[in-house]
Design a protein around this motif. Structure first.
Motif, PDB file in Angstrom:
ATOM      1  N   SER A   1      87.441  44.310   9.781  1.00 33.22           N
ATOM      2  CA  SER A   1      86.811  45.192   8.814  1.00 33.22           C
ATOM      3  C   SER A   1      87.217  46.655   9.053  1.00 33.22           C
ATOM      4  CB  SER A   1      85.287  45.031   8.885  1.00 33.22           C
ATOM      5  OG  SER A   1      84.655  45.865   7.944  1.00 33.22           O
ATOM      6  N   ASP A   2      87.355  47.029  10.324  1.00 34.80           N
ATOM      7  CA  ASP A   2      87.824  48.392  10.616  1.00 34.80           C
ATOM      8  C   ASP A   2      89.278  48.587  10.194  1.00 34.80           C
ATOM      9  OD1 ASP A   2      85.612  49.807  11.577  1.00 34.80           O
ATOM     10  OD2 ASP A   2      85.781  48.884  13.552  1.00 34.80           O
ATOM     11  N   LEU A   3      90.086  47.536  10.328  1.00 35.48           N
ATOM     12  CA  LEU A   3      91.477  47.634   9.834  1.00 35.48           C
ATOM     13  C   LEU A   3      91.465  47.792   8.312  1.00 35.48           C
ATOM     14  CD1 LEU A   3      93.473  44.950  11.907  1.00 35.48           C
ATOM     15  CD2 LEU A   3      93.275  47.412  12.334  1.00 35.48           C
TER      16      LEU A   3
ATOM     17  N   LYS B   1      91.371  57.446   5.379  1.00 32.09           N
ATOM     18  CA  LYS B   1      90.556  58.112   6.393  1.00 32.09           C
ATOM     19  C   LYS B   1      89.222  58.531   5.801  1.00 32.09           C
ATOM     20  CE  LYS B   1      94.697  59.975   8.574  1.00 32.09           C
ATOM     21  NZ  LYS B   1      95.577  59.989   7.378  1.00 32.09           N
ATOM     22  N   ARG B   2      88.314  58.921   6.710  1.00 34.23           N
ATOM     23  CA  ARG B   2      86.995  59.375   6.257  1.00 34.23           C
ATOM     24  C   ARG B   2      87.050  60.808   5.737  1.00 34.23           C
ATOM     25  NH1 ARG B   2      83.073  57.256  11.216  1.00 34.23           N
ATOM     26  NH2 ARG B   2      83.628  55.059  11.042  1.00 34.23           N
ATOM     27  N   SER B   3      88.117  61.503   6.045  1.00 33.31           N
ATOM     28  CA  SER B   3      88.126  62.958   5.851  1.00 33.31           C
ATOM     29  C   SER B   3      88.666  63.430   4.510  1.00 33.31           C
ATOM     30  CB  SER B   3      88.946  63.598   6.979  1.00 33.31           C
ATOM     31  OG  SER B   3      90.239  63.025   7.000  1.00 33.31           O
TER      32      SER B   3
ATOM     33  N   MET C   1      85.722  54.042   4.425  1.00 37.33           N
ATOM     34  CA  MET C   1      85.270  53.479   5.700  1.00 37.33           C
ATOM     35  C   MET C   1      84.565  52.158   5.418  1.00 37.33           C
ATOM     36  SD  MET C   1      81.950  55.803   6.776  1.00 37.33           S
ATOM     37  CE  MET C   1      81.716  54.910   8.324  1.00 37.33           C
ATOM     38  N   ASP C   2      84.314  51.387   6.458  1.00 33.40           N
ATOM     39  CA  ASP C   2      83.532  50.171   6.241  1.00 33.40           C
ATOM     40  C   ASP C   2      82.080  50.441   6.622  1.00 33.40           C
ATOM     41  OD1 ASP C   2      84.134  50.273   9.012  1.00 33.40           O
ATOM     42  OD2 ASP C   2      83.811  48.120   9.211  1.00 33.40           O
ATOM     43  N   ILE C   3      81.176  49.754   5.952  1.00 33.25           N
ATOM     44  CA  ILE C   3      79.750  49.977   6.200  1.00 33.25           C
ATOM     45  C   ILE C   3      79.300  49.044   7.307  1.00 33.25           C
ATOM     46  CG2 ILE C   3      77.431  49.975   5.198  1.00 33.25           C
ATOM     47  CD1 ILE C   3      78.692  50.449   2.488  1.00 33.25           C
ATOM     48  N   SER C   4      79.166  49.586   8.506  1.00 32.51           N
ATOM     49  CA  SER C   4      78.695  48.751   9.616  1.00 32.51           C
ATOM     50  C   SER C   4      77.321  49.180  10.100  1.00 32.51           C
ATOM     51  CB  SER C   4      79.704  48.772  10.760  1.00 32.51           C
ATOM     52  OG  SER C   4      79.930  50.089  11.187  1.00 32.51           O
ATOM     53  N   ASP C   5      76.961  50.426   9.865  1.00 28.68           N
ATOM     54  CA  ASP C   5      75.681  50.933  10.391  1.00 28.68           C
ATOM     55  C   ASP C   5      74.695  51.345   9.302  1.00 28.68           C
ATOM     56  OD1 ASP C   5      76.643  50.516  12.937  1.00 28.68           O
ATOM     57  OD2 ASP C   5      77.439  52.537  13.135  1.00 28.68           O
TER      58      ASP C   5
HETATM   59 MG   LIG Z   1      84.105  51.037  10.924  1.00 27.53          MG
END
Ligand SMILES: [Mg+2]
Length: 322
Positions: free
Chosen positions: A71-73, A145-147, A205-209
């Motif tokens: 998921s991070d990839l 990226k997140r930025s 980004m992926d939603i993990s939190d």
């Molecule tokens: Mg992540």
């Protein structure tokens, strides 16, 4: 079963198709990025009692440990290449468990075209812990990226949110085998979506939190703010039994969970209005709902508004380990 027999019998077959693994017979692996590509490298560790209950079938524990890394990839727009596995095993782990664990890895490898390339196995006096480093590739300069979020961008989320939170709750209540529990046990990394978003999304980004906290990360990295329309968040169509029940099994509780609970592993991304037709096309081609849930604005806060335009105050923003 001793360590070397475990490696020879169950782990070497997982590395057989990746030449750089050197058949797990050397001190380290050798990896060259394909021409014109960068390597995308991520590590996610999961531990018994925190990320999984421990009572799940070993196939599912293995699959989830690898899938959260995938998921991070996906979040970076990467194509999976290989992974490294560190396994901290409680001392009395039997061969049947190890065999099933390796089987879970094999199935996930096949589904996402990734291969074991190396790792380490140790015994622990504590609980089971699995640390995976996953490597993917992306054409140089095209990673997400997140930025990159810009004022005026629309904010999108793939799939539905909050399913996994409800699944965990149902699992803890002794239920098993329903849509929500499957979403908790077996997250679906959005690899294909990430790849298609390389030239579409400004930030991803992926939603993990939890959506609220994770969107905060995009805003902080991009130096922008965001407004989210609560009623636009896509929830699973709930069975009437869920809605009729008490506690969190109602739609309002689901929305709070969708905002604050992690483990969804959907992609959260921003894109300018001009990309809307492409996003609709991607959604159709992947048969995956993609929902616009809000807008990037100036500032540095994430506001969540209900139907009347009132800001929603969350009791907690998302998952934190400490
Ligand atoms: Mg992540």
């Amino acid at each position: 079963m001793d360590e070397f027999s475990f490696i020879a019998k169950y782990l070497k077959p997982l590395a057989a198709h990746f030449p750089g693994s050197l058949n797990l017979s050397d001190d380290a692996a050798l990896i060259a990025p394909p021409p014109g590509c960068e390597l995308v490298i991520t590590k996610d560790a999961v531990t018994e009692g925190v990320h999984f209950l421990g009572s799940e079938p070993p196939e599912l524990i293995a699959a989830k440990a690898l899938r959260v890394n995938l998921s991070d990839l996906a979040a970076m727009g990467a194509t999976p290449l290989c992974y490294f596995l560190a396994l901290m095993l409680p001392k009395n782990t039997g061969e049947e468990w190890l065999e099933n664990f390796a089987h879970g890895l094999a199935q996930t490898q096949k589904e996402f075209s990734i291969s074991l390339a190396g790792g380490d196995t140790t015994a622990t006096g504590g609980k089971l812990a699995i640390s995976i480093t996953a490597i993917g590739t992306v054409p140089t300069g095209q990673s997400l990226k997140r930025s990159g979020a810009k004022e005026g961008d629309d904010i999108y989320v793939s799939g539905t949110l909050g399913d996994s939170a409800l699944g965990l709750e149902l699992l803890q209540q002794g239920e098993h085998d329903n849509h929500f529990i499957n979403r908790y046990l077996l997250p679906q990394p959005r690899i294909e979506l990430g790849i298609k978003l390389r030239t579409v999304a400004n930030a991803c980004m992926d939603i993990s939190d939890g959506l609220a906290q994770d969107l905060g990360h995009i805003c902080a990295a991009s130096n922008v703010g965001a407004v989210v329309y609560k009623d636009q968040i896509s929830l699973s169509d709930c069975h009437p039994a869920f809605i009729a029940g008490s506690g969190s099994r109602d739609r309002r509780g689901m929305t709070e969970k969708a905002l604050t609970h992690g483990d969804d592993y959907e992609l959260l991304f921003t894109a300018p209005l001009s990309k809307k037709p492409q996003i609709e096309e991607i959604s159709k081609s992947l048969s995956l709902p993609i929902t616009c849930i809000g807008k990037i604005i100036a500032g540095n806060t994430v506001k969540i508004l209900d139907a009347s335009g009132t800001e929603m105050i969350l009791s907690k923003k998302g998952f934190r380990h400490f």
